[in-house]
Design an enzyme around this catalytic site. Structure first.
Site, PDB file in Angstrom:
ATOM      1  CB  CYS A  43      31.399  28.977  36.851  1.00 17.39           C
ATOM      2  SG  CYS A  43      31.127  27.440  37.767  1.00 17.39           S
TER       3      CYS A  43
ATOM      4  CB  CYS B  12      23.636  25.243  39.521  1.00 17.20           C
ATOM      5  SG  CYS B  12      24.236  25.883  37.943  1.00 17.20           S
TER       6      CYS B  12
END
Length: 336
Positions: A90, A256
């Protein structure tokens, strides 16, 4: 009966939440973070559910836990937890975790200004900048991510209301279905968020039923988990804009990090980026990540890139959360 008590540092990375869980985390079995991830999912996933979902979290909640390093070279290891599951990697979570962990002394760097971190997707390197050399304030974090590559290109799917779409799938730490503007989709500006939330899980399910995505070096990393919708940027510095869907009802507020890695890999595979090129990615709320193609490499039989992503995070609070078994919602819930 008390099931667990957890102290958390709450932060956000460019608008998307990061809940760093610093106490109450379980010991995990395994030599690598990939193995530890499997152990967590099999035996401790209730912690993720309790702390990420409502009523203690929400549909876009994302978190992490810091563990001792798995390799001699590393400073620490990170396990990622969010509403969509226990992720291999992530990007926004790493930026937020590193910021909070450095500011509160949870990670002690071997070399000031940089870190080596073991994550389930492999090993990553981090460079960070302090605010006026203040060790208690981090200005920015750059992640040198795992190799990213284009896995599938021009996969036809059928989307309700829109009709046929052509989708690329790229890996940047997770697998992303990338939907670029085309005859039946003119770009992000043409769709409201509620439509993204409606279309995305249907597209993800359709792709996972028809296309195989499995990392050539780790068979536990598989399946499309995110859907990345693209469009024209609104910020002057941005190269491109995106909105990433994950979980069941989440749209990433940050640009992101693994999605930016995947999109740079897609562009590199199509000749639009090469080693040394920058790529400024804009989120749905206008925040920016500064991406860069560091080098060209290979992953199995795939030509890949070594991507880096720079962003910032802000800590905004501390949180002590306890989970009691007599709470009918002790494991959380999500309204769908």
């Amino acid at each position: 009966m008390r099931k667990g008590t957890f102290f958390c540092i709450d932060a956000h990375t460019c608008g998307n939440p990061v809940r760093l869980i610093t106490s109450g985390i379980p010991p995990l079995k395994g030599k690598t973070m990939s193995e530890k991830r499997q152990d967590f999912m099999q035996h401790h996933d209730w912690i993720r559910q309790a702390l990420m979902f409502e009523p203690r979290g929400h549909s876009i909640m994302s978190g992490a836990m810091v563990y001792p390093p798995c390799t001699e070279a590393a400073d620490a290891a990170i396990l990622f937890v969010e509403t969509s599951g226990c992720l291999p990697m992530c990007g926004h979570g790493t930026i937020g975790t590193v910021t909070a962990a450095l500011e509160y002394g949870i990670i002690q760097p071997k070399t000031p200004g940089q870190l080596i971190l073991d994550v389930p997707a492999g090993q990553i390197r981090v460079e960070y900048q302090q605010v006026d050399n203040d060790v208690n304030k981090i200005q920015s974090v750059r992640i040198f991510n795992v190799p990213a590559y284009l896995a599938h290109t021009e996969i036809p799917i059928t989307c309700p209301e829109l009709g046929e779409l052509v989708v690329d799938i790229a890996y940047g730490g997770n697998y992303y279905a990338i939907i670029d503007p085309q005859p039946n989709y003119s770009g992000l500006a043409s769709l409201a968020v509620d439509k993204l939330l409606y279309y995305s899980p249907l597209i993800r399910q359709q792709l996972n039923e028809t296309v195989e995505c499995m990392h050539p070096l780790d068979s536990t990393v598989k399946g499309v988990s995110h859907v990345l919708w693209t469009g024209k940027p609104t910020q002057p510095k941005a190269t491109a804009r995106n909105a990433v869907f994950y979980g069941d009802r989440a749209i990433d507020r940050s640009p992101c990090g693994t999605g930016t890695s995947a999109r740079m890999a897609q562009w590199a595979a199509k000749g639009k980026l090469t080693a040394g090129d920058s790529f400024i990615h804009e989120s749905i709320i206008g925040s920016l990540f500064e991406g860069r193609v560091e080098a060209i490499t290979e992953v199995g039989n795939y030509t890949a890139i070594l991507p880096s992503i720079q962003g910032w995070a802000k800590v905004y609070g501390h949180n002590t959360i306890w989970v009691d078994t007599d709470d009918p919602y002790c494991l959380g819930f999500e309204v769908k």
